[in-house]
Design a protein around this motif. Structure first.
Motif, PDB file in Angstrom:
ATOM      1  N   LYS A 171     -41.236  66.847 121.376  1.00 48.20           N
ATOM      2  CA  LYS A 171     -40.513  67.280 122.574  1.00 48.20           C
ATOM      3  C   LYS A 171     -39.008  67.113 122.364  1.00 48.20           C
ATOM      4  CE  LYS A 171     -42.891  66.631 126.568  1.00 48.20           C
ATOM      5  NZ  LYS A 171     -43.255  65.855 127.749  1.00 48.20           N
ATOM      6  N   LEU A 217     -35.270  65.978 123.193  1.00 47.87           N
ATOM      7  CA  LEU A 217     -34.796  64.737 123.787  1.00 47.87           C
ATOM      8  C   LEU A 217     -34.382  64.930 125.238  1.00 47.87           C
ATOM      9  CD1 LEU A 217     -32.723  63.267 120.852  1.00 47.87           C
ATOM     10  CD2 LEU A 217     -35.008  62.605 121.596  1.00 47.87           C
ATOM     11  N   ASP A 218     -33.627  65.965 125.499  1.00 49.99           N
ATOM     12  CA  ASP A 218     -33.198  66.267 126.866  1.00 49.99           C
ATOM     13  C   ASP A 218     -33.176  67.780 127.030  1.00 49.99           C
ATOM     14  OD1 ASP A 218     -32.209  66.181 129.423  1.00 49.99           O
ATOM     15  OD2 ASP A 218     -30.155  65.777 128.811  1.00 49.99           O
ATOM     16  N   PRO A 219     -34.314  68.369 127.401  1.00 47.84           N
ATOM     17  CA  PRO A 219     -34.365  69.834 127.462  1.00 47.84           C
ATOM     18  C   PRO A 219     -33.458  70.433 128.527  1.00 47.84           C
ATOM     19  CG  PRO A 219     -36.346  68.892 128.411  1.00 47.84           C
ATOM     20  CD  PRO A 219     -35.559  67.751 127.808  1.00 47.84           C
ATOM     21  N   HIS A 220     -33.032  69.649 129.496  1.00 42.53           N
ATOM     22  CA  HIS A 220     -32.196  70.177 130.571  1.00 42.53           C
ATOM     23  C   HIS A 220     -30.703  70.026 130.278  1.00 42.53           C
ATOM     24  CE1 HIS A 220     -35.857  70.551 132.857  1.00 42.53           C
ATOM     25  NE2 HIS A 220     -36.118  69.291 132.621  1.00 42.53           N
ATOM     26  N   GLY A 221     -30.328  69.167 129.357  1.00 36.93           N
ATOM     27  CA  GLY A 221     -28.934  68.981 128.995  1.00 36.93           C
ATOM     28  C   GLY A 221     -28.152  68.080 129.925  1.00 36.93           C
ATOM     29  N   VAL A 222     -28.823  67.420 130.862  1.00 39.93           N
ATOM     30  CA  VAL A 222     -28.131  66.599 131.853  1.00 39.93           C
ATOM     31  C   VAL A 222     -27.475  65.383 131.194  1.00 39.93           C
ATOM     32  CG1 VAL A 222     -28.436  65.196 133.925  1.00 39.93           C
ATOM     33  CG2 VAL A 222     -29.612  67.376 133.718  1.00 39.93           C
ATOM     34  N   GLN A 223     -28.165  64.766 130.259  1.00 40.73           N
ATOM     35  CA  GLN A 223     -27.631  63.535 129.660  1.00 40.73           C
ATOM     36  C   GLN A 223     -26.356  63.787 128.866  1.00 40.73           C
ATOM     37  OE1 GLN A 223     -30.910  62.043 127.404  1.00 40.73           O
ATOM     38  NE2 GLN A 223     -31.864  61.053 129.169  1.00 40.73           N
ATOM     39  N   ILE A 224     -26.349  64.808 128.030  1.00 39.17           N
ATOM     40  CA  ILE A 224     -25.175  65.042 127.191  1.00 39.17           C
ATOM     41  C   ILE A 224     -23.993  65.543 128.019  1.00 39.17           C
ATOM     42  CG2 ILE A 224     -25.770  67.399 126.506  1.00 39.17           C
ATOM     43  CD1 ILE A 224     -24.209  64.709 124.270  1.00 39.17           C
ATOM     44  N   ARG A 261     -32.841  71.660 136.885  1.00 44.35           N
ATOM     45  CA  ARG A 261     -33.915  70.719 136.551  1.00 44.35           C
ATOM     46  C   ARG A 261     -34.801  70.467 137.761  1.00 44.35           C
ATOM     47  NH1 ARG A 261     -32.832  64.653 134.503  1.00 44.35           N
ATOM     48  NH2 ARG A 261     -32.243  64.419 136.690  1.00 44.35           N
TER      49      ARG A 261
END
Length: 87
Positions: free
Chosen positions: A20, A22-29, A81
């Motif tokens: 999977k 790591l962050d498919p939505h991109g919120v963390q980066i 998300r």
């Protein structure tokens, strides 16, 4: 065995591992980048006199715009998300 004989091994095509994102939505980066810009904005604001003395007063504007874009991007990504998780 002679050199002229064909002795090919059967190679299977490469497969993508079922891992999977790591962050498919991109919120963390995007959140991390926004925080870095916000901290940079505070530092530039604190040192504005020194920055203007060396002709780099525009750095404050740059960090302000970067923080604003980051906040807008976070809002959009959080809404996307939320919609995907709700569906």
């Amino acid at each position: 065995m002679s050199v002229s004989q064909d002795d090919h091994e059967v190679h299977l095509p490469t497969l993508q591992a079922p891992v999977k994102a790591l962050d498919p939505h991109g919120v963390q980066i995007v959140g991390l980048g926004t925080v870095v810009f916000a901290i940079s904005m505070l530092i530039c604001w604190w040192q504005l006199a020194a920055l203007e003395a060396i002709g780099k007063g525009w750095w404050l504007s740059t960090t302000l715009v970067g923080t604003g874009i980051g906040v807008l991007a976070l809002v959009v990504l959080l809404i996307r998300r939320w919609r995907r998780l709700r569906a």
